[in-house]
Design a protein around this motif. Structure first.
Motif, PDB file in Angstrom:
ATOM      1  N   THR A 110       0.812  -1.209   0.000  1.00  0.00           N
ATOM      2  CA  THR A 110       0.000   0.000   0.000  1.00  0.00           C
ATOM      3  C   THR A 110       0.849   1.264   0.000  1.00  0.00           C
ATOM      4  OG1 THR A 110      -1.618   1.289   1.290  1.00  0.00           O
ATOM      5  CG2 THR A 110      -0.177  -0.179   2.514  1.00  0.00           C
ATOM      6  N   LYS A 139       3.616   3.242  -5.313  1.00  0.00           N
ATOM      7  CA  LYS A 139       3.016   2.695  -6.531  1.00  0.00           C
ATOM      8  C   LYS A 139       2.508   3.864  -7.388  1.00  0.00           C
ATOM      9  CE  LYS A 139       0.028   0.235  -4.142  1.00  0.00           C
ATOM     10  NZ  LYS A 139      -1.084  -0.691  -3.838  1.00  0.00           N
ATOM     11  N   THR A 143       6.078  -0.383  -8.079  1.00  0.00           N
ATOM     12  CA  THR A 143       5.288  -1.608  -7.925  1.00  0.00           C
ATOM     13  C   THR A 143       6.049  -2.845  -8.391  1.00  0.00           C
ATOM     14  OG1 THR A 143       3.243  -0.351  -8.299  1.00  0.00           O
ATOM     15  CG2 THR A 143       3.081  -2.739  -8.388  1.00  0.00           C
ATOM     16  N   SER A 163      -1.856 -10.688  -8.091  1.00  0.00           N
ATOM     17  CA  SER A 163      -2.084  -9.330  -7.604  1.00  0.00           C
ATOM     18  C   SER A 163      -3.571  -9.012  -7.696  1.00  0.00           C
ATOM     19  CB  SER A 163      -1.290  -8.323  -8.446  1.00  0.00           C
ATOM     20  OG  SER A 163      -1.605  -6.996  -8.056  1.00  0.00           O
ATOM     21  N   GLY A 165      -6.225  -5.853  -7.019  1.00  0.00           N
ATOM     22  CA  GLY A 165      -6.272  -4.434  -6.706  1.00  0.00           C
ATOM     23  C   GLY A 165      -7.342  -3.689  -7.474  1.00  0.00           C
ATOM     24  N   ASN A 170      -1.694   0.943 -10.708  1.00  0.00           N
ATOM     25  CA  ASN A 170      -0.843   0.553  -9.580  1.00  0.00           C
ATOM     26  C   ASN A 170      -0.651  -0.946  -9.432  1.00  0.00           C
ATOM     27  OD1 ASN A 170      -0.761   3.251  -9.023  1.00  0.00           O
ATOM     28  ND2 ASN A 170      -1.562   3.090  -6.937  1.00  0.00           N
ATOM     29  N   GLU A 171      -1.721  -1.717  -9.653  1.00  0.00           N
ATOM     30  CA  GLU A 171      -1.652  -3.131  -9.301  1.00  0.00           C
ATOM     31  C   GLU A 171      -1.824  -4.115 -10.452  1.00  0.00           C
ATOM     32  OE1 GLU A 171      -3.013  -0.852  -5.693  1.00  0.00           O
ATOM     33  OE2 GLU A 171      -4.441  -1.505  -7.217  1.00  0.00           O
ATOM     34  N   ALA A 175       1.675  -5.982 -12.609  1.00  0.00           N
ATOM     35  CA  ALA A 175       1.619  -7.434 -12.392  1.00  0.00           C
ATOM     36  C   ALA A 175       1.707  -8.181 -13.716  1.00  0.00           C
ATOM     37  CB  ALA A 175       0.330  -7.807 -11.659  1.00  0.00           C
ATOM     38  N   ALA A 182      -3.493 -11.543 -12.306  1.00  0.00           N
ATOM     39  CA  ALA A 182      -4.054 -10.318 -11.746  1.00  0.00           C
ATOM     40  C   ALA A 182      -5.575 -10.349 -11.767  1.00  0.00           C
ATOM     41  CB  ALA A 182      -3.553  -9.095 -12.513  1.00  0.00           C
TER      42      ALA A 182
END
Length: 212
Positions: A110, A139, A143, A163, A165, A170-171, A175, A182
């Motif tokens: 985070t 991130k 990341t 991942s 998110g 960001n996520e 990934a 993801a």
């Protein structure tokens, strides 16, 4: 921020597709290409990635001359910690994650600070759920570096790492760039479908967490 431009970026490649002024007027390709060559790098000073709702007021504030919006951000976080703000607790999430924790390693990555995370996890009844909590993650710039470091610490491959998110930049993009799995939590159910799966709420995953 210096030119007060809005960049429309391909999230897969990071390449700019078009640029407009704050008022929506198109900037000539030849003009912005003199400044931006190749994939965009977000430093969150000159170039800000708007990956979720937190960044919209930040960008708007800077446009109207606010040099440092962070104090307002911190005041908002403080307000969210009071009884005047209701933070929704997702029913069954704690139990689902604890069930998953018995079989998998769970890491929370985070951008929030240590004190914020400790307070939020307590309010959401999620304290003690994660094997590891990584704060101040920076991130999306850092990341991929975090993902690589986490995979090394837990001795797992990209194929074994997932991942989850709600921030696409960001996520999800980082990934997939690393070859990971993801799941994108798209609260608005928009058109973006990149990732191995898209859900509208983490609630959709709770029962699966218990069955994995």
């Amino acid at each position: 921020m210096q030119n007060d431009w809005v960049l429309d970026v391909d999230p897969f490649t990071g390449n700019i597709e078009r640029v407009v002024t704050w008022e929506g007027e198109k900037v000539a390709d030849s003009t912005w290409r003199e400044i931006h060559e190749g994939p965009v790098e977000y430093d969150f000073d000159q170039v800000i990635a708007i990956g979720d709702g937190w960044w919209l007021p930040n960008v708007a504030a800077r446009h109207y001359g606010v040099k440092d919006p962070q104090p307002a951000y911190h005041k908002t976080k403080e307000f969210m910690a009071t009884d005047a703000f209701t933070l929704s607790v997702i029913e069954g999430l704690r139990e689902g994650l604890l069930s998953l924790k018995e079989k998998k390693s769970i890491v929370l990555l985070t951008n929030s600070t240590d004190d914020d995370v400790e307070r939020l996890l307590k309010l959401l009844h999620l304290e003690g759920v994660f094997h590891e909590v990584v704060t101040n993650a920076m991130k999306p710039q850092e990341t991929r570096a975090h993902f690589i470091s986490i995979m090394k610490r837990y001795n797992v491959t990209t194929e074994q790492t997932l991942s989850i998110g709600d921030n696409y930049l960001n996520e999800i993009i980082p990934a997939k760039a690393e070859g990971m799995k993801a799941i994108y939590i798209d609260l608005d159910n928009g058109a973006v479908a990149y990732g191995d799966r898209k859900v509208t709420s983490v609630s959709e995953l709770i029962e699966e967490m218990k069955e994995v």
